[in-house]
Design a protein around this motif. Structure first.
Motif, PDB file in Angstrom:
ATOM      1  N   MET A 253       0.844  -1.188   0.000  1.00 15.46           N
ATOM      2  CA  MET A 253       0.000   0.000   0.000  1.00 15.46           C
ATOM      3  C   MET A 253       0.886   1.247   0.000  1.00 15.46           C
ATOM      4  O   MET A 253       1.998   1.227   0.521  1.00 15.46           O
TER       5      MET A 253
ATOM      6  N   PHE B 225      -8.885  -4.901  -2.297  1.00 13.10           N
ATOM      7  CA  PHE B 225      -8.670  -4.928  -0.841  1.00 13.10           C
ATOM      8  C   PHE B 225      -9.506  -3.905  -0.071  1.00 13.10           C
ATOM      9  O   PHE B 225      -9.289  -3.716   1.124  1.00 13.10           O
TER      10      PHE B 225
ATOM     11  N   ASP C 276     -12.392  -3.698   1.287  1.00 14.64           N
ATOM     12  CA  ASP C 276     -13.069  -4.082   2.533  1.00 14.64           C
ATOM     13  C   ASP C 276     -12.101  -4.231   3.701  1.00 14.64           C
ATOM     14  O   ASP C 276     -12.394  -3.806   4.816  1.00 14.64           O
ATOM     15  N   SER C 277     -10.939  -4.844   3.425  1.00 15.82           N
ATOM     16  CA  SER C 277     -10.012  -5.051   4.543  1.00 15.82           C
ATOM     17  C   SER C 277      -9.316  -3.740   4.915  1.00 15.82           C
ATOM     18  O   SER C 277      -9.000  -3.509   6.076  1.00 15.82           O
ATOM     19  N   ILE C 278      -9.114  -2.857   3.933  1.00 14.50           N
ATOM     20  CA  ILE C 278      -8.502  -1.556   4.244  1.00 14.50           C
ATOM     21  C   ILE C 278      -9.471  -0.712   5.086  1.00 14.50           C
ATOM     22  O   ILE C 278      -9.076  -0.083   6.059  1.00 14.50           O
TER      23      ILE C 278
ATOM     24  N   ALA D  99     -11.521  -1.796   7.136  1.00 13.95           N
ATOM     25  CA  ALA D  99     -11.617  -2.382   8.481  1.00 13.95           C
ATOM     26  C   ALA D  99     -10.410  -2.057   9.355  1.00 13.95           C
ATOM     27  O   ALA D  99     -10.424  -2.330  10.553  1.00 13.95           O
ATOM     28  N   LEU D 100      -9.351  -1.478   8.764  1.00  5.82           N
ATOM     29  CA  LEU D 100      -8.163  -1.143   9.573  1.00  5.82           C
ATOM     30  C   LEU D 100      -8.516  -0.134  10.661  1.00  5.82           C
ATOM     31  O   LEU D 100      -9.165   0.863  10.398  1.00  5.82           O
ATOM     32  N   PRO D 101      -8.082  -0.366  11.892  1.00  8.25           N
ATOM     33  CA  PRO D 101      -8.337   0.616  12.951  1.00  8.25           C
ATOM     34  C   PRO D 101      -7.490   1.872  12.732  1.00  8.25           C
ATOM     35  O   PRO D 101      -6.458   1.802  12.073  1.00  8.25           O
ATOM     36  N   PRO D 102      -7.941   3.028  13.279  1.00  2.00           N
ATOM     37  CA  PRO D 102      -7.113   4.233  13.190  1.00  2.00           C
ATOM     38  C   PRO D 102      -5.806   4.062  13.969  1.00  2.00           C
ATOM     39  O   PRO D 102      -5.743   3.260  14.900  1.00  2.00           O
ATOM     40  N   ALA D 103      -4.790   4.819  13.568  1.00  2.00           N
ATOM     41  CA  ALA D 103      -3.479   4.721  14.227  1.00  2.00           C
ATOM     42  C   ALA D 103      -3.580   5.171  15.683  1.00  2.00           C
ATOM     43  O   ALA D 103      -4.320   6.100  15.988  1.00  2.00           O
ATOM     44  N   PRO D 104      -2.842   4.517  16.573  1.00  2.71           N
ATOM     45  CA  PRO D 104      -2.804   4.980  17.959  1.00  2.71           C
ATOM     46  C   PRO D 104      -2.174   6.373  18.012  1.00  2.71           C
ATOM     47  O   PRO D 104      -1.342   6.712  17.179  1.00  2.71           O
TER      48      PRO D 104
ATOM     49  N   ALA E 246     -14.073   4.496  18.266  1.00  2.00           N
ATOM     50  CA  ALA E 246     -14.843   3.330  18.686  1.00  2.00           C
ATOM     51  C   ALA E 246     -13.963   2.532  19.638  1.00  2.00           C
ATOM     52  O   ALA E 246     -12.789   2.327  19.365  1.00  2.00           O
ATOM     53  N   ALA E 247     -14.532   2.102  20.750  1.00  2.00           N
ATOM     54  CA  ALA E 247     -13.827   1.279  21.730  1.00  2.00           C
ATOM     55  C   ALA E 247     -12.447   1.835  22.088  1.00  2.00           C
ATOM     56  O   ALA E 247     -11.438   1.163  21.933  1.00  2.00           O
TER      57      ALA E 247
ATOM     58  N   ARG F 131      -5.635   4.529  22.140  1.00  2.00           N
ATOM     59  CA  ARG F 131      -5.613   3.349  21.267  1.00  2.00           C
ATOM     60  C   ARG F 131      -7.007   3.026  20.770  1.00  2.00           C
ATOM     61  O   ARG F 131      -7.960   3.245  21.445  1.00  2.00           O
TER      62      ARG F 131
END
Lengths: 235, 155
Positions: A67, A116, A118-120, A122-127, A160-161, A235
């Protein structure tokens, strides 16, 4: 003896190389004769052959793509089961593997999204890692840090979370034991701000490292504003 | 000098320690949509936002499912629909930033942005697919494993 050993080695190699199809072929042709119905010859029904690949040996197609990154180069070493190796280096460097054979290609933003997306997504945001600074011998944020802290607290609410790890630090002025407590007070001050703004207390962890991990190395007993801080990790 | 008994004891501790670290929590579920199932110690659980996933967990996403994981070294992983992953191996020392991560992708799509493990030691993160082992030297990439049984690939 040596001859049969060679034979064994080469047949093993063959199975490894072309694995599945050889094996299923062998099972189909070397197996016992298939039973045939007595009326098979007299029926006029059409014989249909399946056109889909045998489920026993599904053909696996794999695609890998680097990427795009800002200021860094993505590198992935690919070691294929067949023994071949290749290196994917740089934005959109890609390869497709069919039947164990890799074909390199260069993708683009569209093919990346198409393959890709859908999987991109789904990546969580950077800490996030942000230091905020305190006045001497106090658990009160400096005026400049107050604004940084407020921005960060908002970022926590937008996640989120979220989990927040709050680590208190001090400069070397004062005793080690005093600074251990001061670091904890600073961390607790941030924790209270977070709870007040609506962050779930159970998701906040606080700890103090006292004067043990200064950003700026000083001797003992030195006042240093950069060391009087809380590091906040969202996080 | 160490007595033989002590030596034996130490050896036992050192060799069994990795086994005991099995099933440690290693990452947090940060994004989630649709049906996502975790298989842990033979038990099937439904994935929940904010929960921790463990080493050796298997993750299966449904037709509309996706999941995003944040590992403790800041490595981020996203998986799309109809994916099967196994979190085969993870170790991370927060002080030295050393350790390793192995993820197996049996099917589906996975995107990864490597974290401190790779920053500390290029190649510390590996993705295993049916056809290859991918060693990550830096840092963002995606993998798709498409089984011919997949409807959208068989066409």
């Amino acid at each position: 003896m040596s001859r049969s050993a060679t034979l064994l080695t080469s047949s093993l190699l063959l199975t490894t190389l072309s694995g599945c199809s050889i094996y299923s072929g062998a099972v189909n042709s070397l197996g016992p004769d298939k039973p045939v119905s007595d009326i098979a010859a007299t029926t006029e029904g059409e014989v249909l052959l399946s056109t889909t690949p045998p489920p026993f040996c599904p053909a696996v197609v794999e695609t890998y793509m680097v990427m795009p990154e800002d200021g860094r180069t993505g590198i992935v070493d690919v070691a294929l089961v067949s023994g071949d190796q290749l290196v994917l280096e740089g934005d959109y460097a890609a390869a497709e593997v069919v039947g164990g054979v890799a074909t390199p290609f260069t993708g683009d933003a569209d093919s990346l999204r198409e393959t890709f997306g859908d999987s991109i997504s789904a990546l969580p945001p950077a800490p996030i890692y942000v230091p905020v600074y305190f006045y001497f011998d106090s658990d009160i944020l400096t005026e400049e840090s107050m604004a940084d802290a407020q921005r960060l607290y908002q970022a926590v609410l937008e996640r989120a979370a979220p989990e927040v790890i709050v680590t208190g630090h001090t400069d070397t002025s004062g005793s080690k034991a005093f600074n251990q407590t001061l670091g904890q007070r600073r961390a607790e001050a941030v924790r209270e701000d977070l709870i007040e703004i609506g962050v779930d207390p159970q998701t906040i962890t606080t700890r103090s490292l006292g004067e043990t991990q200064p950003v700026i190395e000083t001797g003992d007993g030195v006042r240093e504003p950069k060391n009087r801080r809380v590091e906040i990790n969202v996080r | 000098m160490m007595s033989p008994a002590k030596k034996l004891c130490l050896t036992l501790v050192l060799t069994t320690a990795p086994l005991l670290s099995f099933a440690e929590p290693i990452a947090t579920i940060k994004t989630l949509s649709g049906d996502v199932t975790l298989i842990r110690d033979g038990e099937t659980l439904s994935a929940k936002l904010g929960e921790r996933v463990h080493e050796a967990d298997r993750i299966i996403t449904g037709d509309n499912g996706s999941i995003g994981l944040l590992f403790d070294d800041d490595t981020r992983v996203g998986a799309g629909p109809r994916s099967t992953l196994s979190l085969a191996d993870f170790s991370y020392d927060a002080n030295s930033q050393d350790g390793n991560l192995d993820v197996e992708v049996d099917n589906g799509t996975l995107s990864m942005i490597a974290g401190k493990l790779v920053e500390n030691r290029p190649g510390a993160v590996k993705v295993r697919t049916p056809a290859a082992i991918l060693a990550v030297r830096g840092t963002e990439f995606s993998v798709k494993v498409a089984n011919s049984l997949d409807k959208d690939v068989a066409e």
